[in-house]
Design a protein around this motif. Structure first.
Motif, short mmCIF file in Angstrom:
data_model
loop_
_atom_site.label_atom_id
_atom_site.label_comp_id
_atom_site.label_asym_id
_atom_site.label_seq_id
_atom_site.Cartn_x
_atom_site.Cartn_y
_atom_site.Cartn_z
N MET A 196 0.85 -1.21 0.00
CA MET A 196 0.00 0.00 0.00
C MET A 196 0.88 1.25 0.00
O MET A 196 1.81 1.36 0.79
N LYS A 197 0.56 2.19 -0.91
CA LYS A 197 1.34 3.43 -0.98
C LYS A 197 0.56 4.57 -0.34
O LYS A 197 -0.66 4.67 -0.52
N TYR A 198 1.30 5.44 0.35
CA TYR A 198 0.71 6.64 0.93
C TYR A 198 1.59 7.83 0.57
O TYR A 198 2.74 7.66 0.15
N SER A 199 1.05 9.03 0.83
CA SER A 199 1.91 10.21 0.68
C SER A 199 2.18 10.83 2.05
O SER A 199 1.37 10.72 2.97
N ARG A 200 3.34 11.45 2.14
CA ARG A 200 3.79 12.04 3.41
C ARG A 200 4.37 13.43 3.10
O ARG A 200 4.98 13.62 2.03
N ILE A 201 4.20 14.35 4.03
CA ILE A 201 4.76 15.70 3.83
C ILE A 201 6.26 15.66 4.13
O ILE A 201 6.67 15.39 5.27
N LEU A 202 7.07 15.93 3.09
CA LEU A 202 8.52 15.93 3.28
C LEU A 202 9.02 17.30 3.72
O LEU A 202 10.03 17.40 4.43
N GLY A 203 8.36 18.35 3.26
CA GLY A 203 8.79 19.70 3.63
C GLY A 203 7.74 20.74 3.27
O GLY A 203 6.88 20.50 2.41
N THR A 204 7.79 21.87 3.96
CA THR A 204 6.83 22.95 3.72
C THR A 204 7.58 24.26 3.44
O THR A 204 8.74 24.43 3.83
N GLY A 205 6.90 25.19 2.79
CA GLY A 205 7.49 26.51 2.54
C GLY A 205 6.40 27.52 2.31
O GLY A 205 5.24 27.16 2.10
N ILE B 160 -0.18 9.83 -5.90
CA ILE B 160 0.84 9.02 -5.23
C ILE B 160 0.27 7.64 -4.87
O ILE B 160 0.90 6.61 -5.14
N ARG B 161 -0.91 7.61 -4.30
CA ARG B 161 -1.53 6.32 -3.94
C ARG B 161 -1.69 5.41 -5.16
O ARG B 161 -1.54 4.20 -5.08
N GLY B 162 -2.03 6.03 -6.29
CA GLY B 162 -2.25 5.25 -7.51
C GLY B 162 -0.97 4.88 -8.25
O GLY B 162 -1.03 4.21 -9.28
N GLY B 163 0.16 5.37 -7.76
CA GLY B 163 1.44 5.01 -8.37
C GLY B 163 1.82 5.86 -9.57
O GLY B 163 2.78 5.54 -10.28
N SER B 164 1.09 6.97 -9.82
CA SER B 164 1.41 7.81 -10.98
C SER B 164 2.45 8.89 -10.67
O SER B 164 2.91 9.57 -11.58
N ALA B 165 2.75 9.09 -9.41
CA ALA B 165 3.77 10.08 -9.03
C ALA B 165 4.38 9.66 -7.71
O ALA B 165 3.75 8.94 -6.92
N SER B 166 5.61 10.11 -7.45
CA SER B 166 6.23 9.75 -6.16
C SER B 166 6.73 10.96 -5.38
O SER B 166 6.86 10.90 -4.16
N VAL B 167 7.00 12.08 -6.05
CA VAL B 167 7.37 13.32 -5.34
C VAL B 167 6.55 14.46 -5.97
O VAL B 167 6.73 14.77 -7.15
N VAL B 168 5.66 15.04 -5.18
CA VAL B 168 4.72 16.03 -5.74
C VAL B 168 4.88 17.37 -5.03
O VAL B 168 4.90 17.42 -3.79
N LEU B 169 4.97 18.42 -5.82
CA LEU B 169 4.98 19.78 -5.29
C LEU B 169 3.55 20.30 -5.35
O LEU B 169 2.96 20.39 -6.43
N VAL B 170 2.99 20.61 -4.16
CA VAL B 170 1.61 21.08 -4.07
C VAL B 170 1.63 22.50 -3.52
O VAL B 170 2.21 22.73 -2.45
N ASP C 244 5.41 6.98 0.66
CA ASP C 244 5.84 6.28 1.87
C ASP C 244 4.98 5.02 2.04
O ASP C 244 3.93 4.91 1.41
N ASP C 245 5.41 4.11 2.92
CA ASP C 245 4.58 2.91 3.11
C ASP C 245 3.59 3.06 4.26
O ASP C 245 2.83 2.15 4.56
N LYS C 246 3.63 4.21 4.93
CA LYS C 246 2.58 4.51 5.93
C LYS C 246 2.16 5.98 5.82
O LYS C 246 2.95 6.81 5.36
N PRO C 247 0.90 6.29 6.22
CA PRO C 247 0.46 7.70 6.09
C PRO C 247 1.10 8.54 7.19
O PRO C 247 1.18 8.05 8.31
N GLY C 248 1.53 9.71 6.90
CA GLY C 248 1.20 10.69 5.89
C GLY C 248 -0.26 11.16 5.87
O GLY C 248 -0.88 11.35 6.92
N ILE C 249 -0.69 11.33 4.69
CA ILE C 249 -2.06 11.76 4.48
C ILE C 249 -2.96 10.53 4.65
O ILE C 249 -2.86 9.58 3.89
#
Ligand code: UT7
Length: 323
Positions: A1-10, A128-138, A171-176
């Motif tokens: 299972m894939k999850y997304s996690r916040i790596l950094g903020t600005g 990210i969950r669907g596997g279409s991206a791994s590092v996303v700038l939001v 990441d393998d755990k949430p995150g979001i």
């Protein structure tokens, strides 16, 4: 299972600040009225030659540094904005070039006004969950001052400019844990800019393409829908109100924020408040608040955050996140 996690903020705020006393010189208002009804004390306003792209770039560079990644690691850019530089290309596409990203990954804007960042986060999380991206700038970035009627006291005292950004990584755990997005187009007339390019530039110039709002009705709906969506987010994750460490709300009005905090039984010292300094920066307000509390050390790794926003459309949404 894939999850997304916040790596950094600005984040980034324009240098120019308008205090409530400055607003008194523009329209028939008072510092007292603005503070009591909204909690706002000042707002930042973009310089004449500063655009949404400029604000987004500065916030993005801060977030990229905080995440400790290279720009070319980014394989998706999603920008929430209501005030893009151009009809096209998107701000996200132009930002990709400014950041020197040459990996041909997708970049696009989304428009959900003040709920825009919740929407962008939801979209990015699903990529990210669907596997279409791994590092996303939001990013949420706005020059809302450009679509205000500076003679209308009902709206011009409320908004400001700014940008906030997060880098999400796989990441393998949430995150979001989850995102919850809603819209109800029947309420479009309560908060809108009633003209756009599709009606023709003549119409825009004659009828003025500025924000119009029936504040009191928007207020009531915002309180109701935000209560519902925070409940929905907790239920979806089988969490209790007491599990949430920080409420990171959209910063439209301190009284709306207090109502949501009451619903969550949260004291205001667990609520990130920036409305007094930033005003309502629309899609930028949640990531600006998040970055403020991360950088001043209030929000710590492992803590649970509830992000929520409500805006024109109506649109609204929430995200439950372990930072
Ligand atoms: O982020 C997107 C979503 N937006 C929101 O969530 C905003 C939601 N709405 C609000 O935050 C509030 O409704 C406002 C701050 C916009 C207004 O506060 P309110 O307590 O709902 O005031 P009101 O609209 O009921 O207006 C009260 C009075 C009116 O005068 P009368 O008709 O009672 O004589 C207004 O004309 O306040 C007057 N007023 C002002 N007075 C001084 C409106 N704007 C101003 C002003 N200064 N800037």
């Amino acid at each position: 299972m894939k999850y997304s996690r916040i790596l950094g903020t600005g984040s980034y705020l324009p240098e120019k600040v308008l205090h409530n006393t400055d607003m008194e010189k523009l329209v028939d208002t008072s510092d007292e009225w603005i503070r009591e009804r909204t909690g706002i004390e000042q707002r930042h306003i973009a310089a004449d030659d500063e655009t949404t792209l400029d604000l987004a770039e500065k916030a993005a560079r801060n977030a990229i540094d905080a995440a400790g990644i290279n720009s070319n690691d980014i394989d998706l850019i999603v920008i929430a904005t209501t005030t893009p530089d151009c009809v096209f290309p998107s701000v996200a596409s132009m930002l990709q070039a400014r950041l020197g990203i040459t990996n041909e990954s997708p970049a696009f804007d989304i428009q959900a006004v003040c709920a825009g960042f919740a929407y962008a986060l939801g979209v990015a999380d699903n990529f990210i969950r669907g596997g279409s991206a791994s590092v996303v700038l939001v990013i949420g970035a706005e020059t809302f001052s450009r679509i205000l009627n500076w003679k209308d006291r009902n709206t011009c005292v409320l908004f400001g400019d700014g940008a906030g950004a997060v880098v999400l990584g796989e990441d393998d755990k949430p995150g979001i844990h989850s995102t919850h997005l809603h819209a109800d187009g029947r309420y479009k007339d309560l908060l809108h800019v009633p003209n756009g390019v599709s009606r023709g530039y003549d119409v825009m110039q004659q009828q003025e393409a500025f924000v119009q709002m029936r504040g009191n009705e928007v207020f009531r709906m915002a309180v109701t829908k935000l209560r519902e969506v925070v409940e929905e987010a907790l239920k979806a994750n089988q969490m209790d109100k007491s599990d949430i460490d920080w409420l990171v709300p959209h910063q439209a009005n301190i009284r709306i924020i207090q109502a949501t905090a009451r619903k969550l039984n949260m004291s205001m010292d667990r609520v990130v408040l920036t409305v007094q300094n930033h005003g309502n920066t629309s899609a930028a307000s949640i990531p600006l608040a998040l970055d403020t509390a991360v950088r001043d050390g209030r929000i710590q790794r492992g803590e649970k955050l509830l992000l929520e926003g409500f805006g024109g459309g109506f649109t609204w949404g929430a995200a439950l996140v372990t930072y």
